[in-house]
Design a protein around this motif. Structure first.
Motif, PDB file in Angstrom:
ATOM      1  N   ALA A   9      -3.543   5.298   1.840  1.00  8.27           N
ATOM      2  CA  ALA A   9      -3.545   4.557   3.314  1.00  8.27           C
ATOM      3  C   ALA A   9      -2.915   3.333   3.123  1.00  8.27           C
ATOM      4  O   ALA A   9      -1.565   3.393   2.435  1.00  8.27           O
ATOM      5  CB  ALA A   9      -4.729   4.078   2.605  1.00  8.27           C
ATOM      6  N   SER A  11      -0.885   0.248   4.015  1.00  8.83           N
ATOM      7  CA  SER A  11      -1.091  -1.503   4.015  1.00  8.83           C
ATOM      8  C   SER A  11       0.329  -2.279   3.886  1.00  8.83           C
ATOM      9  O   SER A  11       1.363  -1.699   4.985  1.00  8.83           O
ATOM     10  CB  SER A  11      -1.340  -1.315   2.064  1.00  8.83           C
ATOM     11  N   TYR A 128     -10.254  -5.789  -2.543  1.00  8.36           N
ATOM     12  CA  TYR A 128     -10.175  -4.960  -2.406  1.00  8.36           C
ATOM     13  C   TYR A 128     -10.910  -4.411  -1.179  1.00  8.36           C
ATOM     14  O   TYR A 128     -12.078  -4.366  -1.673  1.00  8.36           O
ATOM     15  CB  TYR A 128     -10.018  -4.051  -3.220  1.00  8.36           C
ATOM     16  N   ARG A 130     -10.966  -1.060   1.637  1.00  6.32           N
ATOM     17  CA  ARG A 130     -10.583  -0.398   1.960  1.00  6.32           C
ATOM     18  C   ARG A 130     -11.444   0.423   3.229  1.00  6.32           C
ATOM     19  O   ARG A 130     -12.527   0.828   3.530  1.00  6.32           O
ATOM     20  CB  ARG A 130     -10.005   1.027   1.050  1.00  6.32           C
ATOM     21  N   ASN A 138      -6.262   5.463   7.445  1.00 11.08           N
ATOM     22  CA  ASN A 138      -6.981   4.366   6.818  1.00 11.08           C
ATOM     23  C   ASN A 138      -6.165   3.472   5.936  1.00 11.08           C
ATOM     24  O   ASN A 138      -4.780   3.223   6.045  1.00 11.08           O
ATOM     25  CB  ASN A 138      -6.943   6.004   5.337  1.00 11.08           C
ATOM     26  N   HIS A 140      -5.370  -0.103   3.870  1.00 11.84           N
ATOM     27  CA  HIS A 140      -6.100  -1.453   2.980  1.00 11.84           C
ATOM     28  C   HIS A 140      -4.974  -2.062   1.969  1.00 11.84           C
ATOM     29  O   HIS A 140      -4.366  -2.471   2.461  1.00 11.84           O
ATOM     30  CB  HIS A 140      -6.431  -0.003   1.459  1.00 11.84           C
TER      31      HIS A 140
END
Length: 286
Positions: A9, A11, A128, A130, A138, A140
């Motif tokens: 994912a 970020s 958190y 996601r 994806n 997060h």
């Protein structure tokens, strides 16, 4: 059939690393080369832990002394879990360790000049999130704090232990906080009313009110970065980029700009990275 291995994912920090230096991104994310412990990173982790756990206490007990105690508890736990950390950071110089802890306490003291934690009731800390966005990427991230007013208005707060940047350098920080707004919007179905960055070193506050247009622009920005990352991953070439940060890079020994030699790129790392884009067959089988 659904894959048992969770997809990678994107970020804000990974995107920031890529923008700063694609080769550094490759070493960190794809090759997973080891890094050295850093006083700056450890101090940031300590201060964040203290501010997170400060809100475990009843409002009247949320004092600087209590925050300092929370920080010391976090430091003792860290050192007990990593016996070699003190030597790595300070070469067993107790005075240097004391100075390190004192600078962390000063950041906490600065925080208390910026907010009154006894008047706050955070809905979430270290939240958190996601999610898979409309482009099937994806995403997060961890949000330091989420405040929700009695009327339901949401404020996302991010602590920064460094100085506030000059206006011409604010863009990466704006992107990060807008990334969190996007995560919140995609997971909660509502736009935060306010985004706030607290720069603890010089007690500066940056506040931003996001709009639906910001959400769309941030999504497009993430997709554009991902397309660059994916193209470089498929080619196997991530170019180095020289900047003032090169002197503090963990990967100088591998960087051609520093007369280093890069190892062969990890094919397994490339394959894992490219799973950041969700597999349609996997998703429809859920």
């Amino acid at each position: 059939m659904s894959s048992s291995k969770r997809a990678a994912a994107l970020s804000p920090s990974r995107i920031g690393t890529f923008r700063n230096c694609p080769l550094q991104f490759r070493f960190q994310v794809i090759d997973k080369l080891p890094t050295k412990e850093s006083q700056v990173r450890q101090r940031g982790t300590l201060v964040h832990a203290a501010l997170e756990h400060l809100f475990d206490l009843p409002a009247p007990e949320r004092t600087f002394s209590a925050a300092s105690s929370k920080m010391e508890e976090a430091w003792e736990k860290t050192v007990s879990e990593k016996p070699d950390l003190l030597t790595e950071l300070f070469e067993e110089d107790k005075s240097e360790e004391n100075q390190f802890l004192e600078t962390a306490r000063q950041l906490l003291a600065n925080y208390f000049q910026m907010e009154n934690p006894d008047r706050l009731s955070p809905a979430h800390r270290e939240k958190y999130l996601r999610v898979t966005d409309k482009e099937r990427l994806n995403l997060h991230g961890y949000i330091d704090r989420v405040d929700i007013s009695p009327t339901g208005l949401v404020r996302i707060v991010d602590y920064k232990t460094g100085k506030a940047p000059a206006e011409r350098y604010i863009a990466p920080y704006q992107f990060q906080i807008r990334f969190y707004a996007l995560l919140w919007y995609l997971t909660q179905g509502e736009l935060p009313a306010r985004l706030q960055l607290l720069f603890l070193k010089d007690r500066q506050v940056y506040t931003y009110t996001p709009t639906p247009a910001d959400i769309d622009a941030t999504s497009e920005e993430i997709l554009a970065v991902w397309e660059q990352i994916a193209a470089q991953a498929r080619s196997g070439y991530f170019p180095p980029r020289r900047s003032p940060l090169c002197n503090w890079c963990d990967y100088r020994a591998y960087c051609p700009l520093m007369e280093g030699t890069a190892p062969e790129i990890s094919s397994e790392g490339v394959a894992q990275l490219l799973t950041v884009q969700a597999d349609l067959e996997d998703e429809t089988s859920l």
